[in-house]
Design a protein around this motif. Sequence first.
Motif, PDB file in Angstrom:
ATOM      1  N   LEU A 225       5.480  29.107  43.640  1.00 52.35           N
ATOM      2  CA  LEU A 225       6.893  28.795  43.816  1.00 52.35           C
ATOM      3  C   LEU A 225       7.394  27.736  42.843  1.00 52.35           C
ATOM      4  O   LEU A 225       8.490  27.199  43.012  1.00 52.35           O
ATOM      5  N   ARG A 226       6.598  27.454  41.820  1.00 48.63           N
ATOM      6  CA  ARG A 226       7.035  26.504  40.797  1.00 48.63           C
ATOM      7  C   ARG A 226       7.997  27.194  39.835  1.00 48.63           C
ATOM      8  O   ARG A 226       7.747  28.337  39.423  1.00 48.63           O
ATOM      9  N   PRO A 227       9.065  26.516  39.413  1.00 53.18           N
ATOM     10  CA  PRO A 227       9.957  27.122  38.427  1.00 53.18           C
ATOM     11  C   PRO A 227       9.312  27.165  37.051  1.00 53.18           C
ATOM     12  O   PRO A 227       8.520  26.284  36.705  1.00 53.18           O
ATOM     13  N   SER A 228       9.634  28.170  36.284  1.00 53.30           N
ATOM     14  CA  SER A 228       9.152  28.282  34.903  1.00 53.30           C
ATOM     15  C   SER A 228      10.310  27.940  33.975  1.00 53.30           C
ATOM     16  O   SER A 228      11.313  28.660  33.933  1.00 53.30           O
ATOM     17  N   TRP A 229      10.177  26.852  33.227  1.00 54.17           N
ATOM     18  CA  TRP A 229      11.280  26.434  32.356  1.00 54.17           C
ATOM     19  C   TRP A 229      11.582  27.457  31.264  1.00 54.17           C
ATOM     20  O   TRP A 229      12.766  27.713  30.978  1.00 54.17           O
ATOM     21  N   PRO A 230      10.583  28.076  30.611  1.00 54.45           N
ATOM     22  CA  PRO A 230      10.926  29.118  29.631  1.00 54.45           C
ATOM     23  C   PRO A 230      11.707  30.278  30.256  1.00 54.45           C
ATOM     24  O   PRO A 230      12.646  30.798  29.652  1.00 54.45           O
ATOM     25  N   VAL A 231      11.314  30.683  31.460  1.00 52.52           N
ATOM     26  CA  VAL A 231      12.028  31.762  32.137  1.00 52.52           C
ATOM     27  C   VAL A 231      13.452  31.335  32.464  1.00 52.52           C
ATOM     28  O   VAL A 231      14.415  32.085  32.262  1.00 52.52           O
ATOM     29  N   MET A 232      13.622  30.118  32.949  1.00 48.73           N
ATOM     30  CA  MET A 232      14.955  29.637  33.302  1.00 48.73           C
ATOM     31  C   MET A 232      15.847  29.544  32.065  1.00 48.73           C
ATOM     32  O   MET A 232      17.039  29.869  32.117  1.00 48.73           O
ATOM     33  N   ARG A 233      15.283  29.123  30.933  1.00 46.34           N
ATOM     34  CA  ARG A 233      16.076  29.066  29.700  1.00 46.34           C
ATOM     35  C   ARG A 233      16.517  30.470  29.284  1.00 46.34           C
ATOM     36  O   ARG A 233      17.656  30.679  28.854  1.00 46.34           O
ATOM     37  N   ALA A 234      15.600  31.434  29.400  1.00 48.75           N
ATOM     38  CA  ALA A 234      15.944  32.810  29.055  1.00 48.75           C
ATOM     39  C   ALA A 234      17.027  33.351  29.995  1.00 48.75           C
ATOM     40  O   ALA A 234      17.948  34.054  29.562  1.00 48.75           O
ATOM     41  N   GLN A 235      16.920  33.028  31.279  1.00 46.54           N
ATOM     42  CA  GLN A 235      17.924  33.480  32.235  1.00 46.54           C
ATOM     43  C   GLN A 235      19.284  32.859  31.945  1.00 46.54           C
ATOM     44  O   GLN A 235      20.323  33.525  32.043  1.00 46.54           O
ATOM     45  N   LEU A 236      19.300  31.584  31.569  1.00 44.51           N
ATOM     46  CA  LEU A 236      20.563  30.918  31.244  1.00 44.51           C
ATOM     47  C   LEU A 236      21.171  31.487  29.970  1.00 44.51           C
ATOM     48  O   LEU A 236      22.403  31.597  29.856  1.00 44.51           O
ATOM     49  N   SER A 237      20.324  31.857  29.017  1.00 41.48           N
ATOM     50  CA  SER A 237      20.832  32.477  27.792  1.00 41.48           C
ATOM     51  C   SER A 237      21.494  33.810  28.104  1.00 41.48           C
ATOM     52  O   SER A 237      22.598  34.112  27.622  1.00 41.48           O
ATOM     53  N   LEU A 238      20.833  34.624  28.921  1.00 37.83           N
ATOM     54  CA  LEU A 238      21.405  35.887  29.359  1.00 37.83           C
ATOM     55  C   LEU A 238      22.661  35.636  30.187  1.00 37.83           C
ATOM     56  O   LEU A 238      23.678  36.328  30.044  1.00 37.83           O
TER      57      LEU A 238
END
Length: 449
Positions: A225-238
């Motif tokens: 349940l830890r957030p992944s910062w690379p994934v979150m950055r990609a989601q914010l870009s999208l």
Amino acid sequence: MPSPDSSALAEASPRRILGLAIPALGVLAAEPLYLLLDAAVVGRLGALPLAGLAVGGLVLAQVSTQLTFLSYGTTARAARLHGAGRDDDAVGEGVSATWLAFGLGALIIAVMQLLCVPILALIGGGGDITAEAVRWFRVAVLGVPFILVSMAGNGWMRGLQDTVRPLRYVVFGLGLSAVLCPLLVHGLLGFPYLGLVGSAVANVIGQTVAGALFVVALVRSGVPLRPSWPVMRAQLSLGRDLVLRSLAFQACFLSAAAVASRFGAASVAANQVVLHLWNLVSLTLDSLAIAAQTLVGAALGRADVPGATRLGWRLTVWSTVFALVLALLLAAGGPILPGLFTTDSSVVEQMQSIWWIFVAIIPLAGVVFALDGVLLGAGDAPFLRTATLACALVGFLPSIWLALAFDWGLRGIWFGLGIFVALRMAAVIGRFVSGRWAIAGADIQRTAG
């Protein structure tokens, strides 16, 4: 062993498409139906509370709907991972999206508690209506984090091709709100009488419960349940591209409403009723677009580009045929349906003046929604952003303001909408035929349209 193409086409069977689309339609329709009940309950308090609910609800809807990338963007990314057989990573997209939802939701609460009075005063005109809207909004905005969590939950579950659980969670939450709303608004069965604020409290409780069910589903999945910062950055870009696309839609429809108001009360009323019907058509077509998004994303995730292309064609045909059926039904009801919404002859006349334009747009929308879903499933948000902005600037907005300048009335506005949809159709067909959208693999990050 079946070929990738035959496997992809098997996924596009009527049973499979409807199995994804019908529950998705239920999720899309649940909130509008609940809002009708909410308005009916509050309406019994009088015109002033109802006006306050309308103003506050408009602002809340604008705030939350701009972040739909938490559902549509997450679906696109999770569907690819599911297609590649990486379901844990697909759920991990949901984990990161849920953390984003809580963070953005907390930020929205803080900002809107500070700014809600001037914003609501601008829309409500100040005075008693604004005061009522502020009372409702300060409570209702507390549910935003859970609205966003539900969006994220819908996203990752759709990516896993599960549209049934989201329907259950959303209906349970809204059903709880529907039960509590009259009890709290009117103080029935021993519940406290809260008036208009009771509507906001009921909303927040239902949203919290629905959001909590999605969180529980994440916990039970067993993924970290830890957030992944690379994934979150990609989601914010999208998300940036999808938010800009959404803002283009908002600018168009707000401009259309503003221009319609210049043509008189009958034009405003007629435009609003036909726009509600357009939104109903959009909901049904969007459910098929969600099926396209999940199936095409999965095909690309397993590197089946030919299969994804065949799926795109098949789903576009499905959506177009369905849109044609809707158009024929509405065309047949043209002489009757406007009179069911009002007895005011001037409003009926205005509705009938744009009815055939409305009907003619629907088949075009069938193509647009399907290919939007295909391109979203491919993660082609930069192209969709650019195309939507260009079509709005070249087609819809000039037509709307020309309608005002040359006194074309509602026909001018809806003709502008037709141009907008036709331009979008040309753009998405061109993109689909080019094949530039079909990038294979589970992990992609687009940087250009």
